[in-house]
Design a protein around this motif. Sequence first.
Motif, PDB file in Angstrom:
ATOM      1  N   HIS A 149      42.169 -83.766   8.190  1.00  0.00           N
ATOM      2  CA  HIS A 149      42.207 -84.492   9.456  1.00  0.00           C
ATOM      3  C   HIS A 149      43.168 -85.645   9.311  1.00  0.00           C
ATOM      4  N   SER A 150      43.885 -85.947  10.379  1.00  0.00           N
ATOM      5  CA  SER A 150      44.808 -87.072  10.334  1.00  0.00           C
ATOM      6  C   SER A 150      44.851 -87.785  11.671  1.00  0.00           C
ATOM      7  N   ALA A 151      44.588 -89.087  11.623  1.00  0.00           N
ATOM      8  CA  ALA A 151      44.802 -89.950  12.776  1.00  0.00           C
ATOM      9  C   ALA A 151      46.120 -90.697  12.629  1.00  0.00           C
ATOM     10  N   THR A 152      46.921 -90.308  11.620  1.00  0.00           N
ATOM     11  CA  THR A 152      48.225 -90.921  11.374  1.00  0.00           C
ATOM     12  C   THR A 152      49.327 -89.937  11.753  1.00  0.00           C
ATOM     13  N   ARG A 153      50.563 -90.328  11.488  1.00  0.00           N
ATOM     14  CA  ARG A 153      51.686 -89.434  11.757  1.00  0.00           C
ATOM     15  C   ARG A 153      51.796 -88.314  10.725  1.00  0.00           C
ATOM     16  N   LEU A 154      51.122 -88.462   9.599  1.00  0.00           N
ATOM     17  CA  LEU A 154      51.133 -87.425   8.574  1.00  0.00           C
ATOM     18  C   LEU A 154      50.280 -86.251   9.021  1.00  0.00           C
ATOM     19  N   GLN A 155      50.865 -85.067   9.074  1.00  0.00           N
ATOM     20  CA  GLN A 155      50.139 -83.861   9.469  1.00  0.00           C
ATOM     21  C   GLN A 155      50.209 -82.846   8.333  1.00  0.00           C
ATOM     22  N   PHE A 156      49.094 -82.199   8.064  1.00  0.00           N
ATOM     23  CA  PHE A 156      49.011 -81.273   6.950  1.00  0.00           C
ATOM     24  C   PHE A 156      49.459 -79.877   7.350  1.00  0.00           C
ATOM     25  N   ALA A 157      49.890 -79.113   6.356  1.00  0.00           N
ATOM     26  CA  ALA A 157      50.277 -77.727   6.599  1.00  0.00           C
ATOM     27  C   ALA A 157      49.062 -76.934   7.060  1.00  0.00           C
ATOM     28  N   ARG A 158      49.258 -76.110   8.075  1.00  0.00           N
ATOM     29  CA  ARG A 158      48.157 -75.286   8.585  1.00  0.00           C
ATOM     30  C   ARG A 158      47.811 -74.170   7.617  1.00  0.00           C
ATOM     31  N   PHE A 159      48.790 -73.711   6.842  1.00  0.00           N
ATOM     32  CA  PHE A 159      48.575 -72.614   5.915  1.00  0.00           C
ATOM     33  C   PHE A 159      49.041 -73.046   4.524  1.00  0.00           C
ATOM     34  N   GLY A 160      48.282 -72.620   3.503  1.00  0.00           N
ATOM     35  CA  GLY A 160      48.691 -72.921   2.141  1.00  0.00           C
ATOM     36  C   GLY A 160      48.160 -74.253   1.648  1.00  0.00           C
ATOM     37  N   GLY A 161      48.751 -74.745   0.551  1.00  0.00           N
ATOM     38  CA  GLY A 161      48.280 -75.959  -0.094  1.00  0.00           C
ATOM     39  C   GLY A 161      49.091 -77.171   0.268  1.00  0.00           C
ATOM     40  N   ALA A 162      48.775 -78.272  -0.421  1.00  0.00           N
ATOM     41  CA  ALA A 162      49.445 -79.539  -0.177  1.00  0.00           C
ATOM     42  C   ALA A 162      50.587 -79.735  -1.167  1.00  0.00           C
ATOM     43  N   CYS A 163      51.431 -80.715  -0.889  1.00  0.00           N
ATOM     44  CA  CYS A 163      52.578 -81.005  -1.747  1.00  0.00           C
ATOM     45  C   CYS A 163      52.107 -81.292  -3.172  1.00  0.00           C
ATOM     46  N   PRO A 164      52.700 -80.650  -4.192  1.00  0.00           N
ATOM     47  CA  PRO A 164      52.259 -80.846  -5.583  1.00  0.00           C
ATOM     48  C   PRO A 164      52.532 -82.247  -6.114  1.00  0.00           C
ATOM     49  N   LEU A 165      53.396 -83.018  -5.446  1.00  0.00           N
ATOM     50  CA  LEU A 165      53.684 -84.376  -5.899  1.00  0.00           C
ATOM     51  C   LEU A 165      52.640 -85.383  -5.418  1.00  0.00           C
ATOM     52  N   TRP A 166      51.720 -84.933  -4.628  1.00  0.00           N
ATOM     53  CA  TRP A 166      50.685 -85.786  -4.072  1.00  0.00           C
ATOM     54  C   TRP A 166      49.618 -86.063  -5.128  1.00  0.00           C
ATOM     55  N   ASN A 167      49.098 -87.286  -5.181  1.00  0.00           N
ATOM     56  CA  ASN A 167      48.158 -87.663  -6.243  1.00  0.00           C
ATOM     57  C   ASN A 167      46.812 -86.958  -6.143  1.00  0.00           C
ATOM     58  N   VAL A 168      46.523 -86.307  -5.007  1.00  0.00           N
ATOM     59  CA  VAL A 168      45.234 -85.634  -4.877  1.00  0.00           C
ATOM     60  C   VAL A 168      45.062 -84.555  -5.941  1.00  0.00           C
ATOM     61  N   HIS A 169      46.162 -83.941  -6.392  1.00  0.00           N
ATOM     62  CA  HIS A 169      46.074 -82.890  -7.407  1.00  0.00           C
ATOM     63  C   HIS A 169      45.786 -83.470  -8.791  1.00  0.00           C
ATOM     64  N   GLY A 214      56.175 -84.302   0.458  1.00  0.00           N
ATOM     65  CA  GLY A 214      56.443 -83.519   1.663  1.00  0.00           C
ATOM     66  C   GLY A 214      55.145 -83.015   2.261  1.00  0.00           C
ATOM     67  N   ILE A 215      55.259 -82.134   3.215  1.00  0.00           N
ATOM     68  CA  ILE A 215      54.084 -81.537   3.850  1.00  0.00           C
ATOM     69  C   ILE A 215      53.839 -80.145   3.277  1.00  0.00           C
ATOM     70  N   SER A 216      54.861 -79.325   3.322  1.00  0.00           N
ATOM     71  CA  SER A 216      54.797 -77.967   2.792  1.00  0.00           C
ATOM     72  C   SER A 216      56.205 -77.576   2.369  1.00  0.00           C
ATOM     73  N   CYS A 217      56.324 -76.893   1.249  1.00  0.00           N
ATOM     74  CA  CYS A 217      57.657 -76.506   0.764  1.00  0.00           C
ATOM     75  C   CYS A 217      58.422 -75.706   1.815  1.00  0.00           C
TER      76      CYS A 217
END
Length: 464
Positions: free
Chosen positions: A331-351, A426-429
Amino acid sequence: MATQKLYAGVKLRETRTRLGLTQKAFAERLGVSLPYLNQMENNHRPVSAQVVLALAGEFGLDVTELSAGDAERLVSDMREALADPIFSDAAPPLADLRLAASNAPALARAFLELHRAYRQTHERLASLDEALGRDGAQTVVSPWEEVRDFFHYCDNYIDAVDRAAERFSCPGGRRLDPIPHAIATLAKRGIEVQFSDISPLRERRDDTILINAHAGRATQAFQLLHQVALSTQNDLLEATLDLARFQSDTARAIAKIGLANYFAGAALLPYASFLEAAQETRHDLERLSDIFSASIEQVAHRLSTLQRPGAKGIPFFFVRVDQAGTITKRHSATRLQFARFGGACPLWNVHQAFETPTKFLRQLAETPDGVRYLCLARDVSKSGGSFTAPVRRYAICLGCEVSHAKGLVYADDMELGNPKAYQPIGISCRICERKDCHQRSVPPLERRLQVDPDHRGLLPYDIA
């Protein structure tokens, strides 16, 4: 720095229609000419400061709603859909997508529905889905995706359900202990609650509800409040489902569980008191977890839903990923929107959160559009309650734009003003435009590739 112009034609038309005013009457009350209002409603001219003030003063409109529409979500979703190879080189420029999202959002959503139907049909054919061979078989939207998009485009905030949950948990303005309050409420309905050594978290047998005695207090409270929603708020839930107009009974059933879960979360963390505590603690998740006897994940998720008109909190994004990197909640209330399909950017700290159990990871990140964020990630483990039960492991990430970062305790001592401190993500490759990313898994589908057998850089190709 130049001020960004505000184009909000759709919101203006929606406001005027809701008030039942003609363009002429609306223009008079806003203090502008009829042609000028017409140009603003068609996004030919930006909304002026005079009109913004008039909307707030004359109609009591929360002016933040003017810029909080679905345009960014629609643009992000359309870009991802248009990256599908079926469109080849025919993808329209970004400026055209923004125009479509601003001026014709219904058409944009129809396009997304069409692409989703195509994609599902393609997947069914690829897997030789038996349903396509039966008489009367129809291509329908995945119920799970339909429900996910329902909450996504509601800003994950359902006002009527949220307020009902707050009234339940804070009768007379005083917050009650959720577990005994829920048990007493269910008892009035002839439903008995027992804490038992059962494998599921919750199980109902006629007029008895069994709750896993080994589950954490936050989990027990949530499961009881979920049952309170189904028992006491059924009419409200059904009315909300009627308005949503889901395409299948399955989607409606999934959505009802989602709405009951929403009620449970909102009752566990009632809006006004939770927002006040969040601001007082500077959004310290551990302190909020202790104050409300809630889990870290429940607190983080609730922070991303504080979008009540006239009493909005910091706009956060919230995401949960599994160990394979698949997004299971978003969910995002910001300008950042997640990819509808697949995973998140591997450079993101969540991983990386899986590598540092129980620790909060902070990250300053910048997306390709130049927007900068403060991201907070942590692992979440959910025990099954016994040695033989599986442990479910996830990682969650909560974040906001850096303009709000000073309201978070996690921003202290971080170099918010240093451009080099921001990790490019990024959002999705498939739709990321970065050319020099060392973690790129697939080339961007919107760009041509140049392959030189005599040259090898980070990637085995160059992005034109």
